[in-house]
Design a protein around this motif. Sequence first.
Motif, PDB file in Angstrom:
ATOM      1  N   SER A  57       0.827  -1.202   0.000  1.00 19.14           N
ATOM      2  CA  SER A  57       0.000   0.000   0.000  1.00 19.14           C
ATOM      3  C   SER A  57       0.862   1.253   0.000  1.00 19.14           C
ATOM      4  N   PRO A  58       0.355   2.363  -0.571  1.00 19.71           N
ATOM      5  CA  PRO A  58       1.004   3.660  -0.386  1.00 19.71           C
ATOM      6  C   PRO A  58       0.893   4.067   1.088  1.00 19.71           C
ATOM      7  N   LYS A  59       1.253   5.288   1.401  1.00 15.86           N
ATOM      8  CA  LYS A  59       1.154   5.761   2.787  1.00 15.86           C
ATOM      9  C   LYS A  59      -0.309   6.028   3.109  1.00 15.86           C
ATOM     10  N   ILE A  60      -0.974   4.965   3.555  1.00 12.17           N
ATOM     11  CA  ILE A  60      -2.435   5.036   3.680  1.00 12.17           C
ATOM     12  C   ILE A  60      -2.907   5.761   4.920  1.00 12.17           C
ATOM     13  N   PHE A  61      -2.012   6.019   5.871  1.00 13.10           N
ATOM     14  CA  PHE A  61      -2.463   6.611   7.126  1.00 13.10           C
ATOM     15  C   PHE A  61      -2.368   8.141   7.119  1.00 13.10           C
ATOM     16  N   GLU A  62      -1.964   8.713   5.975  1.00 13.60           N
ATOM     17  CA  GLU A  62      -1.840  10.175   5.903  1.00 13.60           C
ATOM     18  C   GLU A  62      -3.170  10.842   5.594  1.00 13.60           C
TER      19      GLU A  62
END
Length: 237
Positions: A57-62
């Motif tokens: 996944s990309p940086k999903i928590f941003e």
Amino acid sequence: FAEPPVAKLRFAKPVPKAKFADTFLANKGYAASCLQFAPYMHLKIQNEDCLYLNVFSPKIFENDKKYAVIVWVHGGGFVAGSGSTRTNAILAAYGQVVLVTLNYRLGPFGFLDTGGNDGSPNNGLWDQHLGIQWVKNNIGSFGGDSTNITIAGQSAGSAAVMFQAIYPGNEGLFQRVIAESGSVNAPWVIVTDPSEKLRTFTSLMNCPTTSIEGVSCLKALDARAIAQKGAVSFTPG
């Protein structure tokens, strides 16, 4: 995503993985690849317990954005390959998509047609189907958009995603298909006489060539011994 396809589950349809009683640490690297004929792929870790998938996944928590999802089905003539053989993290990072790769049973483990005798045909395709279902149900937790899923594959993986596209049981699980360099119409894809293939393989393994006794014998053999004879062509039937 499935219970280990061993013992009584060898040559059987995959069974969804039961819920874990404890936290499962899934960030320690790739799980084992499915057993395969060694000269084709020199993968270090192979095991009959191989029905795992990998999520990048990309940086999903941003932010709360949901990303498009690609489920990649590897090639290898239905006898070789693994979900671990591509630089998957690069596409997820730079393509801004959630990428999933999955393993499916190969060779006789995935495509031996037992004629209904204590087994089922095309288990490699059933493995893929169950993996796609897992993605549909769970990918939201990894930043993926469960309404924007593309299945894609190359060579044998290309033929596989075509089979998945025409299977009615997949309705609603994905929206698009990318098929690269492989077709369900290719002469190497379909086994036209699966019963003869079963007799040939059981004979090769010094098992009875009758269906019931032959399959029972194969289930009792060491899995790696079966894999080493997997150069016999096994494809969907």
